[in-house]
Write a protein that holds these residues in place. Structure first.
Motif, short mmCIF file in Angstrom:
data_model
loop_
_atom_site.label_atom_id
_atom_site.label_comp_id
_atom_site.label_asym_id
_atom_site.label_seq_id
_atom_site.Cartn_x
_atom_site.Cartn_y
_atom_site.Cartn_z
N PHE A 144 0.84 -1.20 0.00
CA PHE A 144 0.00 0.00 0.00
C PHE A 144 0.88 1.25 0.00
CE2 PHE A 144 -2.11 -3.49 2.04
CZ PHE A 144 -3.42 -3.45 1.59
N SER A 145 0.41 2.30 -0.69
CA SER A 145 1.17 3.55 -0.71
C SER A 145 0.25 4.72 -1.00
CB SER A 145 2.27 3.49 -1.78
OG SER A 145 3.00 4.70 -1.82
N ILE A 146 0.27 5.71 -0.10
CA ILE A 146 -0.38 7.00 -0.39
C ILE A 146 0.70 7.84 -1.06
CG2 ILE A 146 -1.63 8.97 0.59
CD1 ILE A 146 -2.37 7.21 2.95
N ARG A 147 0.88 7.63 -2.35
CA ARG A 147 2.07 8.07 -3.06
C ARG A 147 1.95 9.45 -3.69
NH1 ARG A 147 4.97 3.61 -6.77
NH2 ARG A 147 4.72 2.47 -4.81
N GLU A 148 0.80 10.11 -3.55
CA GLU A 148 0.60 11.37 -4.26
C GLU A 148 1.67 12.40 -3.98
OE1 GLU A 148 -3.59 9.60 -4.00
OE2 GLU A 148 -1.73 9.59 -2.82
N VAL A 149 2.15 12.47 -2.71
CA VAL A 149 3.16 13.47 -2.37
C VAL A 149 4.41 13.31 -3.23
CG1 VAL A 149 4.26 12.11 -0.53
CG2 VAL A 149 4.28 14.62 -0.41
N LEU A 175 2.27 8.13 6.46
CA LEU A 175 2.14 7.61 5.10
C LEU A 175 1.98 8.75 4.08
CD1 LEU A 175 -0.26 4.58 5.70
CD2 LEU A 175 2.24 4.59 5.55
N ALA A 176 1.20 9.77 4.44
CA ALA A 176 0.90 10.84 3.49
C ALA A 176 2.10 11.77 3.28
CB ALA A 176 -0.29 11.65 3.99
N LEU A 177 2.90 12.00 4.31
CA LEU A 177 4.03 12.92 4.20
C LEU A 177 5.27 12.28 3.59
CD1 LEU A 177 3.61 14.75 7.62
CD2 LEU A 177 3.19 15.72 5.35
N THR A 178 5.40 10.97 3.75
CA THR A 178 6.57 10.27 3.18
C THR A 178 6.28 9.65 1.82
OG1 THR A 178 6.03 8.14 4.20
CG2 THR A 178 7.38 9.67 5.48
N GLY A 179 5.03 9.25 1.59
CA GLY A 179 4.71 8.50 0.38
C GLY A 179 5.30 7.11 0.38
N LYS A 180 5.68 6.60 1.55
CA LYS A 180 6.35 5.30 1.65
C LYS A 180 5.39 4.16 1.31
CE LYS A 180 7.50 5.36 6.02
NZ LYS A 180 8.01 4.85 7.33
N ASP A 181 5.97 3.01 0.98
CA ASP A 181 5.22 1.79 0.75
C ASP A 181 5.19 0.99 2.04
OD1 ASP A 181 5.34 2.65 -1.91
OD2 ASP A 181 7.06 1.34 -2.36
N ILE A 182 4.06 0.35 2.32
CA ILE A 182 3.98 -0.56 3.47
C ILE A 182 3.44 -1.90 3.01
CG2 ILE A 182 3.70 1.28 5.16
CD1 ILE A 182 0.71 0.55 5.30
N ASP A 183 3.84 -2.95 3.70
CA ASP A 183 3.37 -4.28 3.32
C ASP A 183 2.09 -4.64 4.06
OD1 ASP A 183 4.17 -4.93 5.93
OD2 ASP A 183 5.97 -6.02 5.28
N ALA A 184 1.57 -5.82 3.77
CA ALA A 184 0.29 -6.23 4.34
C ALA A 184 0.35 -6.35 5.86
CB ALA A 184 -0.15 -7.55 3.72
N ARG A 186 2.19 -4.62 7.98
CA ARG A 186 2.12 -3.27 8.58
C ARG A 186 0.70 -2.70 8.41
NH1 ARG A 186 4.92 1.73 9.18
NH2 ARG A 186 3.57 2.86 10.65
N ALA A 187 0.10 -2.95 7.26
CA ALA A 187 -1.26 -2.45 7.02
C ALA A 187 -2.23 -3.03 8.04
CB ALA A 187 -1.70 -2.79 5.60
N GLU A 188 -2.06 -4.31 8.37
CA GLU A 188 -2.92 -4.92 9.38
C GLU A 188 -2.62 -4.34 10.75
OE1 GLU A 188 -4.26 -9.35 10.95
OE2 GLU A 188 -2.28 -9.08 10.05
N LYS A 189 -1.37 -4.11 11.05
CA LYS A 189 -0.98 -3.60 12.37
C LYS A 189 -1.58 -2.23 12.65
CE LYS A 189 3.10 -2.67 15.23
NZ LYS A 189 4.59 -2.70 15.29
N ILE A 190 -1.64 -1.38 11.64
CA ILE A 190 -2.18 -0.03 11.84
C ILE A 190 -3.68 0.05 11.61
CG2 ILE A 190 0.05 1.02 11.27
CD1 ILE A 190 -1.11 1.86 8.57
N GLY A 191 -4.29 -1.05 11.20
CA GLY A 191 -5.74 -1.08 11.03
C GLY A 191 -6.24 -0.72 9.65
N LEU A 192 -5.33 -0.57 8.68
CA LEU A 192 -5.77 -0.26 7.33
C LEU A 192 -6.55 -1.44 6.74
CD1 LEU A 192 -5.84 1.56 4.83
CD2 LEU A 192 -3.57 0.69 4.22
N VAL A 193 -6.12 -2.67 7.08
CA VAL A 193 -6.87 -3.86 6.68
C VAL A 193 -7.25 -4.64 7.93
CG1 VAL A 193 -5.78 -3.99 4.41
CG2 VAL A 193 -4.80 -5.29 6.32
#
Length: 275
Positions: A144-149, A175-184, A186-193
């Motif tokens: 996952f990546s909020i890559r717009e920045v 995520l929004a300020l760095t535009g970094k990629d995260i794996d599944a 990490r996404a589960e850990k932060i509650g994105l999935v």
């Protein structure tokens, strides 16, 4: 319901569950003009179909979606990004942003709960899309990546409006300020999935299992649950979408965005100068 032939999606209905699948036509199911025009039509039909009680949102192939198709959307963005763009092209661009926002909002506002099944890449506008779903699952290979920045854009399709309630302010800012990629993981850990499954087949099966559980419940009560849960946060979401649409219509044009687009197409690192 009458079945349509869509360019960017397929839609299948079975046992009170509809599956909406992104199919492109851009590489990696990228979001081009057909995506933005067809998505609200599809979800309006599903919302109105009494036989549909839940929706599974998926992507065809190895990836869920690469996000906004920059090349295909150039005719929409180009005039507003032109040097010394005046009020008319910027006003038109504001209207275009709002139309695109309404496509994602159609997913969030659908009275039938939406379960997203993500495999492979989920980038930029694709994160906006899954943020509008009610439940999100991922395969172990999802990224996952909020890559717009990284391409000199303030994300304006709903991530900033909806993700604070999903992952919290701190994780969203990172995520929004760095535009970094995260794996599944990490996404589960932060509650994105909500959960992670072994592969694309398993995550799609899990999404259908949850959708079937939802569909087995009283449909009007399910719709009521969703409406009540959405009630308190919807005004804040709407306000955020309006604000970022106006902000981008006014401030998106820059030398940096031109450099970012050129770097993408030339496959090189951009050199931003803050102009």
């Amino acid at each position: 319901m009458t079945e349509h032939s869509w360019n960017a999606f397929t839609v299948e209905r079975k046992d009170h569950v509809a599956q909406v699948t992104l199919i492109g036509p851009g590489k990696g199911n990228a979001q081009g003009p057909d995506f933005w025009s067809e998505l609200p039509q599809i979800f309006a039909e599903l919302d109105a179909d009494p036989e549909v009680r839940a929706v599974v949102l998926a992507g065809a192939g190895k990836n869920f979606s690469f996000g906004l198709d920059l090349a295909a959307m150039a005719p929409v963005m180009g005039p507003a990004l032109a040097d010394k763009a005046q009020a008319a092209p910027r006003t038109t661009f504001l209207g275009d942003i709002k139309k695109m926002q309404s496509a994602i909002t159609a997913v969030a506002d659908c009275r039938k709960p939406v379960v997203a099944a993500v495999q492979g890449w989920c980038i930029g506008g694709a994160v906006d899309l899954i943020s509008a779903a009610d439940v999100r699952y991922a395969s172990a290979d999802a990224k996952f990546s909020i890559r717009e920045v990284r391409v000199a854009i303030v994300a304006d399709m709903g991530s900033f409006a909806r993700l604070p309630a999903i992952i919290g302010d701190g994780h969203l800012r990172e995520l929004a300020l760095t535009g970094k990629d995260i794996d599944a993981a990490r996404a589960e850990k932060i509650g994105l999935v909500n959960d992670v499954f072994a592969d694309a087949e398993a995550v799609l099966a899990a999404a259908h299992a949850t959708a079937s559980e939802i569909a087995a419940n009283p449909p009007l009560v399910v719709q009521g649950v969703k409406e009540v849960l959405d009630h308190s946060r919807k005004p804040a979401v709407d306000d955020s979408l309006r604000y970022v649409a106006v902000w981008n219509a006014a401030f998106l044009p820059s030398e940096d965005i031109g450099e970012a687009m050129a770097a993408v197409f030339q496959k090189r690192a951009p050199e931003f100068k803050g102009r």
